[in-house]
Scaffold this active site. Structure first.
Site, PDB file in Angstrom:
ATOM      1  N   CYS A  66     -11.406  72.243  60.058  1.00 12.41           N
ATOM      2  CA  CYS A  66     -12.436  72.114  61.095  1.00 12.41           C
ATOM      3  C   CYS A  66     -13.745  72.764  60.635  1.00 12.41           C
ATOM      4  CB  CYS A  66     -11.948  72.772  62.384  1.00 12.41           C
ATOM      5  SG  CYS A  66     -13.123  72.577  63.744  1.00 12.41           S
ATOM      6  N   CYS A  70     -15.134  79.333  64.719  1.00 14.41           N
ATOM      7  CA  CYS A  70     -14.484  80.164  65.743  1.00 14.41           C
ATOM      8  C   CYS A  70     -13.660  81.266  65.038  1.00 14.41           C
ATOM      9  CB  CYS A  70     -13.589  79.295  66.618  1.00 14.41           C
ATOM     10  SG  CYS A  70     -14.434  77.796  67.200  1.00 14.41           S
ATOM     11  N   CYS A  73      -9.790  81.357  64.828  1.00 10.94           N
ATOM     12  CA  CYS A  73      -9.012  80.123  64.627  1.00 10.94           C
ATOM     13  C   CYS A  73      -8.529  79.896  63.208  1.00 10.94           C
ATOM     14  CB  CYS A  73      -9.840  78.921  65.073  1.00 10.94           C
ATOM     15  SG  CYS A  73      -8.848  77.414  65.069  1.00 10.94           S
ATOM     16  N   CYS A 110       0.344  67.818  75.624  1.00 12.10           N
ATOM     17  CA  CYS A 110      -1.028  68.165  75.249  1.00 12.10           C
ATOM     18  C   CYS A 110      -1.238  67.927  73.758  1.00 12.10           C
ATOM     19  CB  CYS A 110      -1.310  69.631  75.538  1.00 12.10           C
ATOM     20  SG  CYS A 110      -0.933  70.092  77.215  1.00 12.10           S
ATOM     21  N   CYS A 141      -2.734  65.433  78.247  1.00 11.21           N
ATOM     22  CA  CYS A 141      -3.868  66.343  78.095  1.00 11.21           C
ATOM     23  C   CYS A 141      -4.331  66.246  76.644  1.00 11.21           C
ATOM     24  CB  CYS A 141      -3.441  67.774  78.413  1.00 11.21           C
ATOM     25  SG  CYS A 141      -4.762  68.986  78.142  1.00 11.21           S
ATOM     26  N   CYS A 201      -8.923  71.624  82.133  1.00  6.94           N
ATOM     27  CA  CYS A 201      -8.135  72.773  81.683  1.00  6.94           C
ATOM     28  C   CYS A 201      -9.114  73.647  80.909  1.00  6.94           C
ATOM     29  CB  CYS A 201      -6.987  72.294  80.789  1.00  6.94           C
ATOM     30  SG  CYS A 201      -6.092  73.645  79.986  1.00  6.94           S
ATOM     31  N   ARG A 273      -2.181  79.464  83.115  1.00  7.09           N
ATOM     32  CA  ARG A 273      -1.186  79.311  82.045  1.00  7.09           C
ATOM     33  C   ARG A 273      -1.143  80.524  81.126  1.00  7.09           C
ATOM     34  NH1 ARG A 273      -2.533  74.626  79.873  1.00  7.09           N
ATOM     35  NH2 ARG A 273      -1.387  73.629  81.539  1.00  7.09           N
TER      36      ARG A 273
HETATM   37  N1  SAM Z   1     -11.068  72.006  68.343  1.00  8.71           N
HETATM   38  C1  SAM Z   1     -10.989  71.945  69.742  1.00  8.71           C
HETATM   39  C2  SAM Z   1     -11.791  73.008  70.441  1.00  8.71           C
HETATM   40  O1  SAM Z   1     -12.047  74.044  69.871  1.00  8.71           O
HETATM   41  O2  SAM Z   1     -12.152  72.784  71.603  1.00  8.71           O
HETATM   42  C3  SAM Z   1      -9.582  71.952  70.275  1.00  8.71           C
HETATM   43  C4  SAM Z   1      -8.523  72.869  69.703  1.00  8.71           C
HETATM   44  S1  SAM Z   1      -8.788  74.615  69.827  1.00  8.71           S
HETATM   45  C5  SAM Z   1      -7.489  75.195  68.799  1.00  8.71           C
HETATM   46  C6  SAM Z   1      -8.340  75.024  71.501  1.00  8.71           C
HETATM   47  C7  SAM Z   1      -8.349  76.458  71.905  1.00  8.71           C
HETATM   48  O3  SAM Z   1      -7.276  77.154  71.323  1.00  8.71           O
HETATM   49  C8  SAM Z   1      -9.551  77.312  71.570  1.00  8.71           C
HETATM   50  O4  SAM Z   1     -10.633  77.102  72.419  1.00  8.71           O
HETATM   51  C9  SAM Z   1      -8.989  78.714  71.731  1.00  8.71           C
HETATM   52  O5  SAM Z   1      -9.191  79.174  73.059  1.00  8.71           O
HETATM   53  C10 SAM Z   1      -7.495  78.544  71.460  1.00  8.71           C
HETATM   54  N2  SAM Z   1      -7.108  79.230  70.227  1.00  8.71           N
HETATM   55  C11 SAM Z   1      -7.342  78.835  68.955  1.00  8.71           C
HETATM   56  N3  SAM Z   1      -6.872  79.725  68.060  1.00  8.71           N
HETATM   57  C12 SAM Z   1      -6.319  80.730  68.776  1.00  8.71           C
HETATM   58  C13 SAM Z   1      -5.684  81.953  68.428  1.00  8.71           C
HETATM   59  N4  SAM Z   1      -5.550  82.327  67.157  1.00  8.71           N
HETATM   60  N5  SAM Z   1      -5.227  82.739  69.427  1.00  8.71           N
HETATM   61  C14 SAM Z   1      -5.387  82.377  70.717  1.00  8.71           C
HETATM   62  N6  SAM Z   1      -5.987  81.231  71.102  1.00  8.71           N
HETATM   63  C15 SAM Z   1      -6.460  80.422  70.152  1.00  8.71           C
HETATM   64 FE1  SF4 Z   2     -12.212  74.067  65.225  1.00  7.31          FE
HETATM   65 FE2  SF4 Z   2     -10.462  75.942  65.811  1.00  7.31          FE
HETATM   66 FE3  SF4 Z   2     -12.929  76.149  66.737  1.00  7.31          FE
HETATM   67 FE4  SF4 Z   2     -11.280  74.224  67.716  1.00  7.31          FE
HETATM   68  S1  SF4 Z   2     -11.036  76.432  67.912  1.00  7.31           S
HETATM   69  S2  SF4 Z   2     -13.429  73.999  67.098  1.00  7.31           S
HETATM   70  S3  SF4 Z   2     -10.090  73.758  65.864  1.00  7.31           S
HETATM   71  S4  SF4 Z   2     -12.323  76.197  64.569  1.00  7.31           S
END
Ligand code: SAM
Ligand code: SF4
Ligand code: DTB
Length: 332
Positions: A66, A70, A73, A110, A141, A201, A273
């Protein structure tokens, strides 16, 4: 459910509010734990059967690589987490996972993609997937990143029930976690999802090094959206080696339960959740979160890329607590 019980479930404007002040949300966080838990449990019982838990299953339909940054992530291409990136899964693979989810007792399926935003051709392909997953009898979802209004309308047209897009944290702390998309971008996507008529959500993460005031800001932002999200995932950071947030101080379980309880009080009609982070939680911590008003979980031994308690451990915990999936008959 008798007539009195069902009348209590009707929206009460004094209880279901979108005009919370930040001071009020802060005041909830500052309550003695017993007082907060009492408020959370009273409201939970007013709108839900506290013995029922809604079960969703997650599938990563497009993993890793990606472009976003973030800091939590494992799927960001900017961090070396050892994750193998993959393309969008084909339809049959997704449908096989959906059938397994249905058999395991999930009511919602989901699908998550590690995209900044989907391309229009992805939306076209996913509309076909949504139609087939719905035909199995599952709620659907997706979480695909930012959406334009027409994309949201196409997904809704195919039958998508929920779209997950998190605010993640407070507006103030946000820029320390994500620099590649703004808070405003998130609100715009949420408005497009709502505008298309889908259920929202939307939640966030606790344990990223934020102050309690940031948890206040996050729940305040969620609870003052024009309409409360139908589902509010409260994630405990899953720390992944290689991500900038690896090694952050752990949150005390009671402080985590407090965030769940404040979400329950501030958004009493929403499903709250208990999302990521259960793998590292004791049964007692999870039980405390259910008592605090959490009424939904992700099942299965994997979230998107990280571990989750498997079906056996969850079944044992729910049995010990006398809780049942909302897809199962015969409670109360
Ligand atoms: N890429 C899309 C986005 O960011 O909207 C969808 C997938 S992203 C993995 C969805 C959510 O997963 C993020 O907004 C975050 O809140 C949660 N998430 C991702 N990595 C995480 C982690 N290591 N621990 C807890 N929550 C996490
Ligand atoms: Fe990409 Fe992870 Fe951020 Fe979703 S949460 S936009 S998968 S880096
Ligand atoms: C949400 O708030 N939590 C889920 C879901 N939305 C998509 C995802 C959590 C992902 C945890 C990290 C991983 O497994 O990659």
């Amino acid at each position: 459910m008798n007539a009195v019980d069902s009348s209590l479930r009707r929206a009460d404007p004094a209880v279901v509010r979108s005009d919370w002040t930040r001071a009020e949300i802060r005041g909830l966080f500052e309550l003695p734990f017993a007082e907060l838990m009492f408020q959370a449990q009273s409201l939970h019982r007013r709108f839900f059967d506290p013995t029922k838990v809604q079960i969703s299953t997650l599938l990563s339909i497009k993993t890793g690589g990606c472009p976003e940054d973030c800091a939590y992530c494992p799927q960001s291409a900017r961090y070396d987490t050892g994750l193998k990136a993959s393309k969008l899964l084909d339809r049959e693979t997704i449908l096989t996972a959906a059938r397994e989810a249905l058999e395991s007792g999930a009511t919602r399926f989901c699908m998550g993609a590690a995209w900044r935003a989907p391309k229009d051709r992805d939306i076209a392909e996913l509309c076909g997937v949504i139609e087939e997953v719905k035909r199995l009898g599952l709620e659907t979802c997706m979480t695909l990143g930012m959406l334009t209004a027409p994309q949201a309308q196409k997904l809704k047209g195919a039958g998508l029930d929920y779209y997950n897009h998190n605010l993640d944290t407070s507006p103030e702390f946000y820029a320390q976690v994500i620099t590649t998309r703004t808070w405003r971008d998130r609100l715009d996507t949420l408005a497009h999802v709502r505008g298309a008529g889908m259920s929202v959500c939307c939640g966030g993460i606790v344990g990223m090094g934020e102050q309690v005031e940031d948890r206040v800001g996050m729940i305040h932002a969620l609870a003052t959206l024009p309409t409360h999200p139908e589902s509010v995932p409260i994630n405990l950071l899953v720390q992944v080696e290689g991500t900038p947030l690896m090694g952050e101080a752990r949150v005390h379980p009671i402080d985590f339960a407090r965030a769940v309880a404040v979400a329950r009080v501030a958004m009493p009609r929403s499903m709250v959740r208990l999302s990521a982070g259960r793998e590292d939680m004791s049964d007692e911590t999870q039980a405390l979160c259910f008592l605090a008003g959490a009424n939904s979980i992700f099942s299965g031994d994997r979230l998107l890329t990280t571990p989750n308690p498997g079906g056996d451990r969850d079944a044992a915990l729910l049995a010990r607590l006398g809780m049942k999936s909302d897809g199962q008959a015969g409670t109360r």
